[in-house]
Design a protein around this motif. Sequence first.
Motif, mmCIF file in Angstrom:
data_model
loop_
_atom_site.group_PDB
_atom_site.id
_atom_site.type_symbol
_atom_site.label_atom_id
_atom_site.label_comp_id
_atom_site.label_asym_id
_atom_site.label_seq_id
_atom_site.Cartn_x
_atom_site.Cartn_y
_atom_site.Cartn_z
ATOM 1 N N GLN A 47 -5.001 1.618 -26.012
ATOM 2 C CA GLN A 47 -4.748 2.384 -24.789
ATOM 3 C C GLN A 47 -3.952 3.633 -25.101
ATOM 4 O O GLN A 47 -4.210 4.705 -24.564
ATOM 5 N N ASN A 48 -2.939 3.494 -25.937
ATOM 6 C CA ASN A 48 -2.046 4.610 -26.265
ATOM 7 C C ASN A 48 -2.241 4.983 -27.735
ATOM 8 O O ASN A 48 -2.079 4.153 -28.623
ATOM 9 N N TYR A 49 -2.589 6.234 -27.973
ATOM 10 C CA TYR A 49 -2.930 6.684 -29.331
ATOM 11 C C TYR A 49 -2.311 8.056 -29.603
ATOM 12 O O TYR A 49 -2.865 8.871 -30.354
ATOM 13 N N GLU A 50 -1.146 8.298 -28.974
ATOM 14 C CA GLU A 50 -0.511 9.601 -29.140
ATOM 15 C C GLU A 50 0.062 9.800 -30.531
ATOM 16 O O GLU A 50 0.467 10.907 -30.887
ATOM 17 N N ASP A 51 0.095 8.735 -31.338
ATOM 18 C CA ASP A 51 0.575 8.878 -32.709
ATOM 19 C C ASP A 51 -0.517 9.381 -33.652
ATOM 20 O O ASP A 51 -0.261 9.611 -34.831
ATOM 21 N N ASN A 52 -1.754 9.565 -33.142
ATOM 22 C CA ASN A 52 -2.792 10.210 -33.946
ATOM 23 C C ASN A 52 -2.448 11.693 -34.075
ATOM 24 O O ASN A 52 -2.435 12.416 -33.076
ATOM 25 N N ASN A 112 -20.158 11.043 -35.484
ATOM 26 C CA ASN A 112 -19.898 10.386 -34.203
ATOM 27 C C ASN A 112 -19.074 11.276 -33.280
ATOM 28 O O ASN A 112 -19.320 11.319 -32.067
ATOM 29 N N LEU A 113 -18.100 11.988 -33.850
ATOM 30 C CA LEU A 113 -17.301 12.906 -33.036
ATOM 31 C C LEU A 113 -18.196 13.951 -32.379
ATOM 32 O O LEU A 113 -18.067 14.248 -31.181
ATOM 33 N N HIS A 114 -19.092 14.527 -33.174
ATOM 34 C CA HIS A 114 -19.978 15.568 -32.637
ATOM 35 C C HIS A 114 -20.911 14.997 -31.575
ATOM 36 O O HIS A 114 -21.148 15.617 -30.534
ATOM 37 N N ARG A 116 -8.805 13.604 -27.820
ATOM 38 C CA ARG A 116 -7.998 12.661 -28.605
ATOM 39 C C ARG A 116 -8.525 11.230 -28.458
ATOM 40 O O ARG A 116 -8.473 10.429 -29.398
ATOM 41 N N LYS A 117 -9.058 10.923 -27.262
ATOM 42 C CA LYS A 117 -9.667 9.605 -27.080
ATOM 43 C C LYS A 117 -10.912 9.459 -27.967
ATOM 44 O O LYS A 117 -11.169 8.396 -28.536
ATOM 45 N N PRO A 164 -11.569 1.347 -23.170
ATOM 46 C CA PRO A 164 -12.218 2.392 -23.963
ATOM 47 C C PRO A 164 -12.709 3.586 -23.156
ATOM 48 O O PRO A 164 -12.921 4.663 -23.710
ATOM 49 N N LEU A 165 -12.915 3.422 -21.848
ATOM 50 C CA LEU A 165 -13.514 4.504 -21.060
ATOM 51 C C LEU A 165 -12.506 5.507 -20.524
ATOM 52 O O LEU A 165 -12.909 6.557 -20.008
ATOM 53 N N ASN A 166 -11.209 5.231 -20.643
ATOM 54 C CA ASN A 166 -10.214 6.190 -20.163
ATOM 55 C C ASN A 166 -10.444 7.557 -20.807
ATOM 56 O O ASN A 166 -10.576 7.665 -22.019
ATOM 57 N N TYR A 167 -10.484 8.595 -19.976
ATOM 58 C CA TYR A 167 -10.629 9.998 -20.391
ATOM 59 C C TYR A 167 -12.039 10.361 -20.857
ATOM 60 O O TYR A 167 -12.301 11.527 -21.175
#
Length: 507
Positions: A383-388, A409-411, A432-433, A453-456
């Motif tokens: 849920q929280n991944y601000e440390d990326n 996959n990003l593209h 970032r998600k 997983p669907l947030n944002y």
Amino acid sequence: MSNIEIKNLTFGYANQGTLLFDHANLNIDETWKLGLIGRNGRGKTTLLKLLQNQLDYHGEITHRLSFNYFPQYISDDQQLAIYALQEVADVEQWQIERELNLLAVDPDILWRSFASLSGGEQTKILLALLFVDDTHFPLIDEPTNHLDINGRQQVASYLQKKRQGFIVVSHDRHFIDQISDHVMSIEKQTILLYQGNFSTYKNEKQLSDNFEREQNEKLKKDIHRLKQSASEKLKWSLSREGDKYGDPHKKGSGAIGDTGAIGARAARVMKRSKSLEHRMTNDIESKEQLLKNIEYIDPLSMNFQPTHRQTLLTVKDLQLSYDQRPLFNPVTFELKQKQRLALMGPNGAGKSSIIQFILAQFAGDMTGLIDHPQNLAISYVRQNYEDNRGTIDEFTAAHHLDREEFLNNLHKLGMERSVFNNKIETMSMGQRKKIELAKSLSQPAELYIWDEPLNYLDIFNQEQLEKLILSVTPTMLIVEHDQSFIEKVATQTVTLRKPVDETHIQV
């Protein structure tokens, strides 16, 4: 009554090669309940920042409004929630409690540390803080993230009753349908404004896309015909030019006596050929203007590693607690190979806590049993991944990812290649998600654990994930509040119920 008037707005981040807004013009009425939609990275949150004068831009933005932005920044999440809120705004406890009651939230959560609250509980108390203020114009960025189904409905009902206007950014189609009377969509090449809700936008956009496709097919046929005609005329012209130097004894052969007539005729044909070529070039340029706002969605890949183990997770009479306060009634279930189990339940019921316990990250107390094979390869979407943080190259190296698969996959998730050189911490929350999700997709795993997983993520990404999961059929444990997504991908559900609810656990 006041308007937000935008003239010739031009803005792009210095480290990106393309502009987010290029001489954009908009006029927004302050009474509108405006839903702001668009793919990740198109500039929705950036537009809200521009309205608040937080970024330098070219053009004009004029209004007489004072804005209130959600989500508010909490500087110290370790202190009690009520104190954290009072640091953000000058509010009384009774005001926050009143709004929490309207949102059907127990005000007792104000006396827990902000950090200990679930994502949904944090969202609700920040919304309560927003709703206390009825003197500023609300800019509401992704209010449905982390909210359960009931929570989303409660927020929608609240916004429906508000007399003042607002701007809401959301990818929840049903939510936008309920609360908006206007929709603004940031497309690939333009910004479109519709009177009506998301269903209105969807219908109008479908008609527009269909028209563009029909025009494109017609233009492709015209271009093919013009190319063929120009090629034939050019060949004839060149062959006639050669005849000027042919056998002079053959009648009409292009002997010396005929060279003037042949040359003039060839020149006319050559001129018509050049005219056709010029027309064809113009038509090709017109074609490039078509399909400019149609989205193309490529299939994702997933590094799922099927295992010989038949049962990957066994949970028996499990109950987790904080400070001797159980989060949910005891629960029992099994997760077998290629099954996809969805943990359901209201915010604060302990869904994420079960995930944390599986990953040996739970700090509370436990009774019952959780068992899984040793050395089980797990890929986790948090849920929280601000440390990326850092560059993409640094990120892939730190997590031992296949760089090519990760970038592909990003593209495919809609990340522009121009963003690849940016630091992750400077990207939008949607981007970032996608970093977090692409990491999980690229990791070899026997079990995927995805927490909301669907947030944002925009609606195109949601559909991509549905197709991928149904195609690969990986083993998964999922926490997600989007009912449509769960209905499509889950093979079984387990509903957690808080101890105050004396009904039985549904498995």
